[in-house]
Design a protein around this motif. Structure first.
Motif, PDB file in Angstrom:
ATOM      1  N   LEU A 112      81.902 114.377  15.475  1.00 40.49           N
ATOM      2  CA  LEU A 112      82.785 113.361  14.896  1.00 40.49           C
ATOM      3  C   LEU A 112      83.065 112.199  15.840  1.00 40.49           C
ATOM      4  O   LEU A 112      83.667 111.210  15.426  1.00 40.49           O
ATOM      5  N   LEU A 113      82.645 112.313  17.093  1.00 40.97           N
ATOM      6  CA  LEU A 113      82.965 111.290  18.089  1.00 40.97           C
ATOM      7  C   LEU A 113      82.566 109.880  17.662  1.00 40.97           C
ATOM      8  O   LEU A 113      83.364 108.944  17.785  1.00 40.97           O
ATOM      9  N   PRO A 114      81.362 109.651  17.129  1.00 39.16           N
ATOM     10  CA  PRO A 114      81.026 108.283  16.699  1.00 39.16           C
ATOM     11  C   PRO A 114      81.856 107.780  15.525  1.00 39.16           C
ATOM     12  O   PRO A 114      81.902 106.568  15.282  1.00 39.16           O
ATOM     13  N   GLN A 115      82.526 108.679  14.790  1.00 39.57           N
ATOM     14  CA  GLN A 115      83.308 108.256  13.627  1.00 39.57           C
ATOM     15  C   GLN A 115      84.755 107.932  13.977  1.00 39.57           C
ATOM     16  O   GLN A 115      85.463 107.344  13.157  1.00 39.57           O
ATOM     17  N   PHE A 116      85.211 108.309  15.161  1.00 42.74           N
ATOM     18  CA  PHE A 116      86.583 108.023  15.550  1.00 42.74           C
ATOM     19  C   PHE A 116      86.765 106.526  15.788  1.00 42.74           C
ATOM     20  O   PHE A 116      85.794 105.790  16.040  1.00 42.74           O
ATOM     21  N   ASP A 117      88.024 106.088  15.744  1.00 39.09           N
ATOM     22  CA  ASP A 117      88.324 104.716  16.154  1.00 39.09           C
ATOM     23  C   ASP A 117      88.174 104.612  17.663  1.00 39.09           C
ATOM     24  O   ASP A 117      88.091 105.619  18.377  1.00 39.09           O
ATOM     25  N   GLU A 118      88.148 103.388  18.171  1.00 37.14           N
ATOM     26  CA  GLU A 118      87.764 103.182  19.565  1.00 37.14           C
ATOM     27  C   GLU A 118      88.742 103.815  20.551  1.00 37.14           C
ATOM     28  O   GLU A 118      88.324 104.369  21.584  1.00 37.14           O
ATOM     29  N   TRP A 119      90.052 103.795  20.244  1.00 40.01           N
ATOM     30  CA  TRP A 119      90.997 104.394  21.188  1.00 40.01           C
ATOM     31  C   TRP A 119      90.921 105.911  21.142  1.00 40.01           C
ATOM     32  O   TRP A 119      91.084 106.574  22.186  1.00 40.01           O
ATOM     33  N   THR A 120      90.670 106.465  19.992  1.00 40.58           N
ATOM     34  CA  THR A 120      90.455 107.911  19.937  1.00 40.58           C
ATOM     35  C   THR A 120      89.159 108.286  20.650  1.00 40.58           C
ATOM     36  O   THR A 120      89.076 109.361  21.271  1.00 40.58           O
ATOM     37  N   GLN A 121      88.152 107.449  20.574  1.00 41.03           N
ATOM     38  CA  GLN A 121      86.907 107.724  21.297  1.00 41.03           C
ATOM     39  C   GLN A 121      87.162 107.794  22.800  1.00 41.03           C
ATOM     40  O   GLN A 121      86.630 108.674  23.486  1.00 41.03           O
ATOM     41  N   VAL A 122      87.968 106.880  23.313  1.00 37.90           N
ATOM     42  CA  VAL A 122      88.281 106.905  24.746  1.00 37.90           C
ATOM     43  C   VAL A 122      88.960 108.219  25.119  1.00 37.90           C
ATOM     44  O   VAL A 122      88.599 108.889  26.101  1.00 37.90           O
ATOM     45  N   VAL A 123      89.940 108.612  24.319  1.00 41.90           N
ATOM     46  CA  VAL A 123      90.676 109.845  24.596  1.00 41.90           C
ATOM     47  C   VAL A 123      89.767 111.059  24.443  1.00 41.90           C
ATOM     48  O   VAL A 123      89.793 111.989  25.269  1.00 41.90           O
ATOM     49  N   ALA A 124      88.941 111.074  23.389  1.00 35.25           N
ATOM     50  CA  ALA A 124      88.055 112.215  23.163  1.00 35.25           C
ATOM     51  C   ALA A 124      87.018 112.341  24.276  1.00 35.25           C
ATOM     52  O   ALA A 124      86.652 113.455  24.673  1.00 35.25           O
ATOM     53  N   ILE A 125      86.541 111.215  24.790  1.00 36.96           N
ATOM     54  CA  ILE A 125      85.567 111.260  25.887  1.00 36.96           C
ATOM     55  C   ILE A 125      86.209 111.838  27.139  1.00 36.96           C
ATOM     56  O   ILE A 125      85.621 112.687  27.830  1.00 36.96           O
ATOM     57  N   GLU A 126      87.415 111.404  27.473  1.00 36.47           N
ATOM     58  CA  GLU A 126      88.097 111.939  28.650  1.00 36.47           C
ATOM     59  C   GLU A 126      88.396 113.428  28.476  1.00 36.47           C
ATOM     60  O   GLU A 126      88.244 114.216  29.420  1.00 36.47           O
ATOM     61  N   LEU A 127      88.820 113.797  27.276  1.00 32.09           N
ATOM     62  CA  LEU A 127      89.108 115.209  27.019  1.00 32.09           C
ATOM     63  C   LEU A 127      87.832 116.041  27.081  1.00 32.09           C
ATOM     64  O   LEU A 127      87.813 117.142  27.652  1.00 32.09           O
ATOM     65  N   GLY A 128      86.737 115.527  26.497  1.00 33.13           N
ATOM     66  CA  GLY A 128      85.469 116.251  26.549  1.00 33.13           C
ATOM     67  C   GLY A 128      84.929 116.375  27.956  1.00 33.13           C
ATOM     68  O   GLY A 128      84.340 117.406  28.321  1.00 33.13           O
ATOM     69  N   THR A 129      85.122 115.341  28.779  1.00 31.35           N
ATOM     70  CA  THR A 129      84.680 115.407  30.177  1.00 31.35           C
ATOM     71  C   THR A 129      85.416 116.493  30.932  1.00 31.35           C
ATOM     72  O   THR A 129      84.813 117.280  31.672  1.00 31.35           O
ATOM     73  N   ALA A 130      86.735 116.540  30.745  1.00 32.55           N
ATOM     74  CA  ALA A 130      87.518 117.591  31.409  1.00 32.55           C
ATOM     75  C   ALA A 130      87.106 118.980  30.916  1.00 32.55           C
ATOM     76  O   ALA A 130      87.024 119.935  31.706  1.00 32.55           O
ATOM     77  N   TYR A 131      86.828 119.098  29.615  1.00 31.43           N
ATOM     78  CA  TYR A 131      86.417 120.403  29.075  1.00 31.43           C
ATOM     79  C   TYR A 131      85.072 120.831  29.663  1.00 31.43           C
ATOM     80  O   TYR A 131      84.897 121.997  30.044  1.00 31.43           O
ATOM     81  N   CYS A 132      84.135 119.915  29.740  1.00 30.37           N
ATOM     82  CA  CYS A 132      82.808 120.268  30.265  1.00 30.37           C
ATOM     83  C   CYS A 132      82.886 120.706  31.726  1.00 30.37           C
ATOM     84  O   CYS A 132      82.185 121.633  32.140  1.00 30.37           O
ATOM     85  N   ARG A 133      83.729 120.049  32.499  1.00 32.85           N
ATOM     86  CA  ARG A 133      83.828 120.413  33.914  1.00 32.85           C
ATOM     87  C   ARG A 133      84.531 121.768  34.106  1.00 32.85           C
ATOM     88  O   ARG A 133      84.296 122.441  35.117  1.00 32.85           O
TER      89      ARG A 133
END
Length: 797
Positions: free
Chosen positions: A231-252
């Protein structure tokens, strides 16, 4: 007829204009009211029976708050308007409440019941605004009510209300509160919602509170991780920023670290630098690859924040080759050179500079995009120069970069950029011996023609070049000869007129390399400068004292090695010219105006005039090799940008990683409406309550077959004319239908029986509508917190 309609329309427009003018005149009159009388004017407006006056008063209160004035004196007058049916007034009151409720909690509690009543509103916008307002009222005593309200609205049929519920969870979540686990459960339900809008709000809320959550709290992300990636490409731009940071922390934290397989077959983890490897392949975990693939289309985003967040994520999860394969180096170059905001341009350039330090080959082919323009700010120009300095490590493009830096140093009008360019040239000296000689020769030519800060920077370049020669080829006779020749040229420049700081720098370089030059140049420079010692600047006098100490220390070591007899050594020192110059400088320094120079002179006197044992200690202090200096172009980057890039969790220990089965997708929550208001049922569709909502994937059921026609009147049998109240139902009917299931429901049904009477006259239908609205206004607070649990019926205020 047409003329009459036109005149009627003109009258309406005139009335509208008069209303607007009246409101504007009232606001203007209030702004012109003296400060002492303004509270009375606002209080009069807030207590008026006219909605227009109340709106004007609320606008004045909000305006006062926005200007930094205190709006607390109007608390009681504002709060009592929360029961109005005018939504514009209610919205302003809710804004006021969220700001001042915790200051006057007792009075604010009186409005809770009215706000709860709005949770039953048929308009989802009003319901969503109500739940967000309740969450914004920061009163600890209503937290249980808020939890029950959110539990109810989280299953609302409207995605707008469920989105507001997700936001409300983030507003009231407290890590050490007993309700925290229940709120996380509700948030987990919203993360699995069928609406992308609701999932986006839940992701933002989880990102807001994830710093207070331990690894066990992340279990709500496990089953939704893969769906969030899709769903990441379907989010609005500010949610994309938050989702990317959250996904980065999850992956690490929960995914294995990628590995690199080198051309030699060696397998290593992600290294610190990549330009030392000519060829390698990367092995990603399946879920990590899924997240990185979701970032690939974001290289074409129009949002600068999304681009920076995605680049930061790729830097922390993958090697720079992934940036190139996803075309992020092109997007970053375009954004950094064409951005309208200089602040974003600076951050993008710092990000590029960090990538270049990891692997300069990523941007080597696009180095011309980082040439400095006259309209660049100082920070942007410095960031570009840092990138050019790093890219100069590529031997194929260093000649273009060096020529560009020379032009900036000599012809750029901005002194900050010119000085930074010269420091960048000093860094380029370290690339190879050929370019070291080239830049050193150019700097020596410019030393004779320049002055001021530019001269000092050129001398620093000379110093860097000489130290590089000493470090790389210290035993090469040719290199030694070049160093001695360079120092001799500098000593000749000291005989002319030169600024104090530049002269002090030259004297320091000659003294620092006394041992390397076997004391060939230092004594002669000291002899020439002693005559004008008192006329020199403070920095020059201090450096002359240190030069005399270094020169004499080297001479004392030489004499000590040649002569064993102490008396003979003393006779040699009495006749030694270097010793006599040292004593003379030491005598002058003891009476210097500078405390530092006088204290240093006493220390040197103790070290060098108390026998051979102290002279060895002096040699250790004065002749120790200096560390190789580093260019201060800012190669380490801006500290704030580095913190932004590197502030991520460390890669987890492979032994503690959970199995990949925990990321199996959980079922999507479909919020389906359990009942519909039909033609034979006069109830309204109950809003939130126990309903589970309806999704866009549901298919509308086929219409029921029509009853047979009545041949007498041509109508379908079983149909009758209904008023609007009968068609849409009423809250009283809903209360009547719930009498059998709730013992607390005691509302009268007489009004509904009157509405059941058939009436074909239009005026009577209007009267029925008016009576219906008046009944609703007179009705008390409805229990807005009813739910499937038995405890919900006792939670209303």
């Amino acid at each position: 007829m047409a003329d009459s309609l036109a005149r009627l329309g003109s009258m309406f427009e005139q009335a509208k204009d008069l209303t607007i003018e009246a409101a504007m005149s009232a606001s203007a009159r209030l702004s012109e009211t003296p400060q002492s009388l303004r509270p009375q004017e606002i209080s009069t407006l807030l207590n008026s029976r006219s909605d227009r006056d109340i709106v004007a008063g609320m606008k004045c209160v909000v305006s006062l708050i926005s200007r930094g004035e205190d709006g607390l004196p109007y608390f009681a007058d504002v709060v009592k308007n929360v029961t109005t049916h005018n939504q514009h007034i209610r919205n302003l009151v809710l804004v006021y409440l969220t700001r001042y409720a915790e200051v006057e909690p007792d009075i604010a509690l009186l409005s809770i019941n009215s706000i709860q009543k709005s949770l039953n509103d048929t308009n989802p916008i009003h319901r969503s605004r109500s739940i967000r307002s309740l969450a914004g009222i920061r009163i600890a005593s209503i937290l249980p009510i808020l939890v029950l309200s959110i539990k109810r609205t989280s299953s609302d049929p409207s995605p707008v209300v469920r989105t507001a519920s997700a936001v409300a969870i983030g507003q009231i979540y407290v890590d050490d509160d007993p309700s925290a686990s229940q709120l996380l459960e509700l948030l987990a339900r919203l993360l699995a919602d069928s609406s992308t809008q609701v999932v986006a709000a839940a992701v933002r809320t989880f990102h807001h509170i994830h710093h207070d959550i331990d690894d066990d709290g992340w279990r709500y992300i496990h089953g939704n991780f893969r769906r969030i990636c899709r769903l990441l490409p379907q989010f609005d731009e500010w949610t994309q920023v938050v989702a990317i940071e959250l996904g980065t922390a999850y992956c690490r934290r929960f995914l294995p670290q990628p590995t690199l397989t080198l051309a030699t077959g060696e397998v290593i983890n992600l290294p610190q630098y990549y330009h030392t490897f000519s060829d390698y392949t990367v092995d990603f975990d399946h879920d990590l690859q899924l997240f990185l693939s979701a970032l690939k289309p974001l290289a074409h985003t129009n949002s600068d924040a999304v681009l920076l967040a995605a680049t930061r994520s790729l830097l922390n999860l993958a090697p720079p080759s992934t940036l190139v394969s996803y075309k992020y180096h092109l997007a970053l170059t375009r954004a950094a050179t064409a951005a309208q905001s200089s602040q974003f341009q600076f951050v993008a350039l710092e990000l590029i500079a960090r990538i270049c330090r990891l692997d300069y080959s990523v941007f080597s082919e696009r180095f011309r995009y980082f040439f400095v323009f006259p309209n660049d700010s100082d920070s942007v120009a410095s960031a570009k120069l840092a990138i050019l300095t790093t890219l100069s490590a590529n031997p194929n493009i260093i000649k273009y970069i060096v020529e560009e830096l020379k032009h900036y140093a000599l012809h750029y009008n901005n002194d900050v950029v010119a000085d930074a360019s010269i420091r960048a040239l000093g860094s380029c000296c370290q690339v190879s011996e050929e370019w070291n000689n080239h830049i050193l020769a150019w700097a020596l030519r410019q030393v004779q023609r320049t002055s001021g800060s530019l001269l000092n920077q050129l001398l620093n370049v000379v110093r860097l070049a000489l130290h590089h020669k000493m470090t790389v080829a210290s035993e090469d006779p040719k290199v030694k000869s070049e160093i001695v020749s360079t120092l001799y040229k500098l000593s000749l420049l000291l005989q002319g007129d030169m600024e104090g700081e530049a002269k002090a720098t030259m004297i320091w370089m000659i003294g620092d390399m006394t041992v390397y030059t076997k004391n060939q140049i230092g004594p002669d420079v000291l002899r020439q400068q002693i005559a004008t010692f008192a006329d020199q600047s403070e920095d020059v006098r201090y450096q002359l004292l240190m030069l005399a100490a270094k020169v004499f220390s080297f001479e004392l070591d030489r004499l000590t090695d040649e002569i064993d007899d102490t008396e003979e050594l003393q006779r040699q020192l009495d006749d030694n010219r270097i010793h006599n110059m040292f004593k003379h400088v030491l005598y002058l320094a003891k009476y210097d105006n500078s405390y530092d120079t006088r204290d240093r002179a006493r220390m040197i006197d103790v070290l060098l005039n108390r026998g051979p044992q102290e002279s060895k200690l002096a040699s250790l202090f004065l002749q120790v090799p200096k560390p190789f200096p580093e260019a201060d172009i800012g190669a380490k980057g801006d500290q704030h940008v580095d913190d932004y890039i590197t502030t991520v969790p460390d890669w987890a220990d492979p032994a503690t990683l959970p199995d990949s089965s925990v990321r199996e997708e959980i079922p999507v929550v479909e919020n389906q409406i359990t009942s519909f208001a039909g033609q034979g049922d006069k109830r309204k569709s109950p809003s939130p309550g126990p309903l589970t909502g309806i999704s866009s994937a549901d298919v509308r059921p086929p219409p029921a077959p029509l009853p047979p026609m009545d041949k007498g009147n041509g109508n379908h049998t079983g149909y009758k004319l209904q008023s609007l109240d009968e068609f849409f139902g009423s809250d009283d009917d809903e209360s009547e239908s719930e009498e059998g299931s709730s013992e607390d429901s005691g509302l009268s049904s007489s009004d509904e029986e009157e509405d059941d009477e058939e009436d074909d006259d239009d005026e009577e239908e209007e009267d029925d509508d008016d009576s219906h609205s008046s009944d609703e206004s007179e009705r008390g607070a409805v229990d807005a917190l009813s739910s499937d649990d038995d405890d919900d019926s006792d939670a209303s205020v």
